[in-house]
Design an enzyme around this catalytic site. Structure first.
Site, short mmCIF file in Angstrom:
data_model
loop_
_atom_site.label_atom_id
_atom_site.label_comp_id
_atom_site.label_asym_id
_atom_site.label_seq_id
_atom_site.Cartn_x
_atom_site.Cartn_y
_atom_site.Cartn_z
N SER A 109 67.75 61.34 35.58
CA SER A 109 67.90 61.50 37.34
C SER A 109 69.97 61.94 36.70
CB SER A 109 68.82 60.61 37.91
OG SER A 109 69.89 60.97 38.38
N TYR B 254 72.40 52.07 38.80
CA TYR B 254 71.07 52.86 38.91
C TYR B 254 71.16 54.04 38.43
CZ TYR B 254 68.71 57.23 40.42
OH TYR B 254 67.26 57.79 41.07
N1 LIG Z 1 64.67 61.44 44.83
C1 LIG Z 1 65.63 61.58 44.80
O1 LIG Z 1 66.32 62.80 44.99
C2 LIG Z 1 65.50 61.70 42.87
C3 LIG Z 1 66.16 62.08 42.27
C4 LIG Z 1 66.43 61.73 40.70
C5 LIG Z 1 65.33 61.06 39.96
N2 LIG Z 1 64.31 60.22 40.69
C6 LIG Z 1 63.87 59.34 40.73
O2 LIG Z 1 62.14 59.72 41.21
C7 LIG Z 1 61.42 58.46 40.83
C8 LIG Z 1 60.82 58.16 41.42
O3 LIG Z 1 61.26 58.06 42.69
P1 LIG Z 1 61.11 58.43 44.55
O4 LIG Z 1 61.98 59.30 45.34
O5 LIG Z 1 59.98 59.06 45.10
O6 LIG Z 1 61.70 57.21 44.73
P2 LIG Z 1 60.72 56.30 46.30
O7 LIG Z 1 60.29 57.15 47.69
O8 LIG Z 1 61.43 55.24 46.87
O9 LIG Z 1 59.36 55.46 45.48
C9 LIG Z 1 60.22 54.77 44.61
C10 LIG Z 1 58.44 54.19 43.49
O10 LIG Z 1 58.74 53.19 42.97
C11 LIG Z 1 57.30 52.70 42.62
N3 LIG Z 1 58.38 50.93 42.69
C12 LIG Z 1 59.13 50.29 42.24
N4 LIG Z 1 59.75 49.65 41.58
C13 LIG Z 1 58.00 49.36 40.43
C14 LIG Z 1 57.68 48.42 40.47
N5 LIG Z 1 58.21 47.28 39.47
N6 LIG Z 1 56.28 49.01 39.86
C15 LIG Z 1 55.56 49.98 40.13
N7 LIG Z 1 55.86 50.60 41.44
C16 LIG Z 1 56.86 50.08 41.63
C17 LIG Z 1 57.55 52.19 44.45
O11 LIG Z 1 56.62 51.28 45.11
P3 LIG Z 1 56.70 50.53 46.30
O12 LIG Z 1 56.37 51.61 47.31
O13 LIG Z 1 55.55 49.82 45.82
O14 LIG Z 1 57.98 49.79 46.55
C18 LIG Z 1 58.05 53.24 44.94
O15 LIG Z 1 56.04 53.39 45.40
C19 LIG Z 1 62.07 57.49 40.80
O16 LIG Z 1 62.18 56.80 39.67
C20 LIG Z 1 63.61 57.85 40.65
O17 LIG Z 1 64.69 57.18 40.11
C21 LIG Z 1 64.67 60.46 42.90
#
Ligand SMILES: NC(=O)c1ccc[n+]([C@@H]2O[C@H](COP(=O)([O-])OP(=O)(O)OC[C@H]3O[C@@H](n4cnc5c(N)ncnc54)[C@H](OP(=O)(O)O)[C@@H]3O)[C@@H](O)[C@H]2O)c1
Length: 305
Positions: free
Chosen positions: A174, A229
């Site tokens: 991030s 985070y």
């Molecule tokens: N969205 C943004 O703007 C943004 C920006 C920077 C970085 N990121 C990073 O991008 C990645 C994806 O984020 P996102 O925005 O797509 O978030 P999201 O929609 O909340 O999705 C997170 C995913 O991670 C899974 N997860 C969480 N804990 C887990 C575990 N213990 N084992 C396996 N799977 C697990 C969740 O599973 P469940 O569905 O079962 O809960 C979900 O599928 C993350 O690493 C996040 O920090 C996102």
């Protein structure tokens, strides 16, 4: 992204994506599958409990997508997954560490009373009113984003397939994981000195942070915005550098910020769609050889850590 003439992958190429139940992870899976790569789509839930979007994607019945449960927090789940993968594919060419959580507590009453919108809560780098850290959720956040990612990575390193294009590990980090968000110069120096960086050092810093949260001390040494985070991603970036050094010449290891993406994690706020965020990740994973290693990317741009 590699052009067609720089294409180094085939249907024999095996990619593992964690946290593919929704959000960016599901889109990464889709885009890698569209390239013809064999994708091992993983999620912590069993197949019958996946989100409707993930279920619909699997129902397309693509021959090059295989689902398996993987909860990166659970050592037993990681062990079972690796045993299964050994017999199913035997090796991995691309590992995308996407699974992650953000666990700060939002005081919704405060938010409503003060008329603050979700985009300010999530997206404004200076805003922390009405947001707090609780020990259990800070521990969970660091547990998944750093320790869980490390757990699955270490378990899969022996399965990385030696090749001239080099296998790739892409850690989804991030913008908040930049060292510059650390407010304590000592900690910043400690985690920024790549020569002396080690997992022990990283983990000592994480423990010191958790101790401060547990004792309800002021968090003035730590990142201002979503401290647990942000620190989990600082630690993930540091691990990227340690691992890249250990695997030099054998694998390319990089971190990438996908952009500010509209997903559940950002309460639907953001500038990019999950598909646009995933594109930054997939471009890095498929970059033409020689692929960079030990780098941090903010979307397409190489950045300092
Ligand atoms: N969205 C943004 O703007 C943004 C920006 C920077 C970085 N990121 C990073 O991008 C990645 C994806 O984020 P996102 O925005 O797509 O978030 P999201 O929609 O909340 O999705 C997170 C995913 O991670 C899974 N997860 C969480 N804990 C887990 C575990 N213990 N084992 C396996 N799977 C697990 C969740 O599973 P469940 O569905 O079962 O809960 C979900 O599928 C993350 O690493 C996040 O920090 C996102």
């Amino acid at each position: 992204m590699a052009t067609e003439s720089q294409r180094w992958w085939s249907e024999e190429t095996v990619a593992v994506v964690t946290g593919a139940n929704r959000g960016i992870g599901l889109e990464i899976t889709r885009q890698l599958a569209d390239k013809g790569i064999t994708v091992i789509m993983t999620a912590r839930k069993p197949q019958e409990e996946l989100s409707s979007a993930a279920g619909t994607f699997l129902q397309e019945g693509r021959r090059n997508v295989v689902f398996h449960t993987l909860d990166i927090d659970q050592p037993q789940s990681v062990l079972e997954f690796v045993q299964w993968l050994k017999t199913k594919a035997g090796f991995v060419d691309i590992l995308v560490n996407n699974a992650g959580v953000a666990k700060s507590e939002v005081d919704w009453e405060f938010v409503q009373k003060n008329n603050v919108d979700s985009a300010t809560i999530i997206g404004d780098i200076r805003w922390m009113d009405g947001i707090s850290e609780k020990y259990e959720s800070a521990k969970e956040c660091i547990g998944t984003n750093y320790y869980g990612t490390k757990r699955v990575t270490e378990a899969l390193v022996p399965l990385l397939r030696p090749s001239s294009y080099q296998p790739r590990i892409v850690n989804i980090s991030s913008l908040l994981g930049l060292l510059s968000f650390l407010r304590d110069e000592e900690v910043r120096k400690e985690l920024g000195d790549v020569e002396t960086l080690s997992e022990e050092k990283i983990e000592r810093v994480l423990e010191a942070f958790l101790e401060d949260v547990k004792r309800e001390r002021k968090l003035s040494r730590w990142p201002h915005k979503f401290p647990s985070y942000a620190l989990s991603k600082v630690a993930l970036n540091a691990y990227t550098r340690v691992l890249a050094r250990r695997l030099e010449g054998k694998a390319c290891v990089n971190s990438v910020h996908p952009g500010y993406v509209k997903t559940d994690m950002t309460l639907g706020t953001g500038d990019l769609s999950p598909s646009q965020g995933a594109h930054h990740v997939v471009s890095l994973a498929l970059s033409p050889p020689p692929s960079p290693s030990a780098h941090n990317f903010l979307q397409h741009h190489q950045s300092s850590f």
